[in-house]
Motif scaffolding. Sequence first.
Motif, short mmCIF file in Angstrom:
data_model
loop_
_atom_site.label_atom_id
_atom_site.label_comp_id
_atom_site.label_asym_id
_atom_site.label_seq_id
_atom_site.Cartn_x
_atom_site.Cartn_y
_atom_site.Cartn_z
N SER A 191 0.84 -1.21 0.00
CA SER A 191 0.00 0.00 0.00
C SER A 191 0.87 1.25 0.00
O SER A 191 0.61 2.20 -0.73
CB SER A 191 -0.91 0.02 1.22
OG SER A 191 -1.79 -1.07 1.19
N GLU A 192 1.93 1.22 0.83
CA GLU A 192 2.83 2.39 0.89
C GLU A 192 3.52 2.61 -0.45
O GLU A 192 3.62 3.73 -0.95
CB GLU A 192 3.87 2.21 2.01
CG GLU A 192 3.31 2.53 3.39
CD GLU A 192 3.99 1.73 4.50
OE1 GLU A 192 3.35 1.55 5.56
OE2 GLU A 192 5.13 1.26 4.29
N TYR B 229 1.19 4.09 -2.89
CA TYR B 229 0.99 5.53 -2.63
C TYR B 229 2.11 6.34 -3.28
O TYR B 229 1.86 7.30 -4.02
CB TYR B 229 0.94 5.79 -1.12
CG TYR B 229 0.76 7.25 -0.77
CD1 TYR B 229 1.85 8.05 -0.42
CD2 TYR B 229 -0.50 7.84 -0.85
CE1 TYR B 229 1.69 9.41 -0.15
CE2 TYR B 229 -0.67 9.19 -0.56
CZ TYR B 229 0.43 9.97 -0.23
OH TYR B 229 0.26 11.31 0.04
N PHE C 2 -5.22 6.25 -4.20
CA PHE C 2 -3.85 6.37 -3.68
C PHE C 2 -3.54 5.30 -2.63
O PHE C 2 -2.55 5.37 -1.93
CB PHE C 2 -3.60 7.78 -3.13
CG PHE C 2 -3.40 8.80 -4.22
CD1 PHE C 2 -4.48 9.31 -4.92
CD2 PHE C 2 -2.12 9.19 -4.59
CE1 PHE C 2 -4.30 10.22 -5.95
CE2 PHE C 2 -1.94 10.11 -5.63
CZ PHE C 2 -3.03 10.63 -6.31
N CYS C 3 -4.40 4.29 -2.54
CA CYS C 3 -4.15 3.05 -1.78
C CYS C 3 -4.03 3.26 -0.28
O CYS C 3 -3.58 2.35 0.44
CB CYS C 3 -2.85 2.37 -2.25
SG CYS C 3 -2.84 2.09 -4.00
N ASN C 4 -4.38 4.45 0.23
CA ASN C 4 -4.31 4.62 1.70
C ASN C 4 -5.70 4.74 2.30
O ASN C 4 -5.85 5.16 3.44
CB ASN C 4 -3.46 5.86 2.05
CG ASN C 4 -4.08 7.13 1.48
OD1 ASN C 4 -5.18 7.08 0.92
ND2 ASN C 4 -3.39 8.24 1.61
N ASP D 136 -7.16 8.96 0.25
CA ASP D 136 -6.85 9.89 -0.83
C ASP D 136 -7.33 9.33 -2.16
O ASP D 136 -6.79 8.34 -2.66
CB ASP D 136 -5.32 10.12 -0.86
CG ASP D 136 -4.97 11.39 -1.60
OD1 ASP D 136 -3.84 11.87 -1.47
OD2 ASP D 136 -5.86 11.91 -2.30
#
Length: 598
Positions: A21-22, A25, A326-328, A331
């Motif tokens: 995920s990070e 992003y 944005f996978c978080n 966002d």
Amino acid sequence: STAQEELLAKEFLLTHDQTSSEMCYQSNIAEWRYSSDITDENQRLKLEQSLVSASFERLAWKNITSFNWEPFTDLDLKRKFRLLSVLGPAALKEDKLTQYRKAIDAMEKIYSTAKICSFTNPGDCGLSLDPEITEKMSKSRNFDELKHIWVQWHGQSGGKMRSHYQNFVELSNKAAQMNNYSDTGAYWLRNYESETFQTDIEELWQTIKPFYQQLHAYVRAKLRAHYGEDKIPKNQPIPAHLLGNMWAQSWGNIEDLVLPYPGKTSIDVTPEMLKQGYTPKKMFEMSEEFFTSMGLLPTPPEFWSGSIIEKLPGKEMVCHASAWDFCNGKDFRIKQCTKVDMEDFITVHHEMGHIQYFLQYKHLPLVYREGANSGFHEAVGDTLALSVQTTKHLKEIGLLDKSAVQDEESTINYLLVTALDKIAFFPFAYIMDKWRWDVFDGSVTPDDYNCHWWKLREEYQGIRSPVTRSEIDFDPGAKYHIAANVEYIRYFVSFVIQFQFYKSLCMTAGQYDPHNSALPLHECDFYRNKEAGAKLAAMLAMGSSRPWPEAMRAVTGQDRMDASAFREYFKPLEVWLIAKNKELGEPIGWNSDGLNCQ
Ligand SMILES: C=C(C[SeH])C(=O)N1CCC[C@H]1C(=O)O
Ligand SMILES: [Zn+2]
């Protein structure tokens, strides 16, 4: 033992989910910065980040494939590992991956920054696709001006991409083979999880084709009335530059030339939008309100602070509309160079459909934060847009006068205008990937790229280049999705299943009853209906956690693509078109003899 290994695998996925995920992003931030401000520095940073991401993905892939996951008994765990066990282009060595990325970036940059000179004012050479060229293709009714714009755009975009595309094909196929796929086409098709997918698409096309040919014949007759017999001879393909759209993929912009009953209510409410002072922001707020009226999720504050909904002055940016996750889980953004017109109002709903999918599945592990298949992702917004564009809804939101009449003739007008976008699109969407499947599997070599494109354009769309083409040109590159390497059969799937979803949600909302002619399918507006919203939300929340037939069943009760909802929607028009073409003495179909490409 397998049981122990499955426990370890579950553990591994927890940390993998966090780290990927990070990484996702970081990749999106770099890509967003570049596509909203095209500079050498931002391009360099984007390439740098994609190499960092690729090395992370390679390491993760080594860990994933170190598990012996095929015999796993936990089928959900096994599905996750199967999806994660495909590495993608990151399988290429760094130097090859760099060449691969540079080829695509070069084509996308050429496409997004291409400029042409005006026809009426040859000194003005600053016309961009968005908005000037698009506006001209939509509004001009001057045969030679349209030809000038068409030829210039194809030369300044696709015409400059041929070597990049050839290089891209080679590297992309190499990556596909390193992933144990025969070529990039086969690698793309894994998304649909079906051995019969291409056959299913061909069968859907065969059921739609007769209807398309009726529409094509009628439009050709109307274009002949405007441009003359010498420009639009009977039995011939239609010149590609006259359909109101650069790629002749949707014909709604020539409504004025083809409307069966002029003077009756038209659903092109652009003038009313302008009169009421609509802004891009208002268009997005209205779209969001439609979603939340059904109990679907509102956009978070980050959406409004992060999105770019108008072309930024003084910057080069990728104007092709897009939605970003944005996978978080917080966002989510849209980038769109929005114009205040009906066409863009529909596109706003298309993009907001992507955002709704992102919101509905954001709680899932990253591996499942995708559409059930890529066509599902493209169908969400369009399904709701079918409801928004009805005369009933446009009256509801004050864009159409309450006294606007609705009778047989206005119904034919409405269905014809909708068909100009929804039916004309099918052969275009089909050849966008048919051409690429043929290129990727090697049945078309580079010295045949352009003439194969025009062979398919004539055979399926009945469209012909307005000027003789050759292999000096590279016309496929004049379309965003070829330049930016975005798969396209997803839109063909979307245009079939959106009518299945629409019909089902309309029945749930009690807005359509096959036995009640007072509630025809094409007038259904499920605005504010919570049951329909809940049904759609339940499917969206599944993401790609289950094979797509199960997601389809959650909304429609069926487990396959089926064009009958589409045919039912347009039935009154199909009957009318057949009779009208007979009355006009317009022959159906075309000769594709004079292939003007050599
Ligand atoms: C609006 C988007 C972004 Se996903 C798009 O590319 N569409 C939407 C309809 C078909 C296709 C196109 O423009 O070619
Ligand atoms: Zn889309």
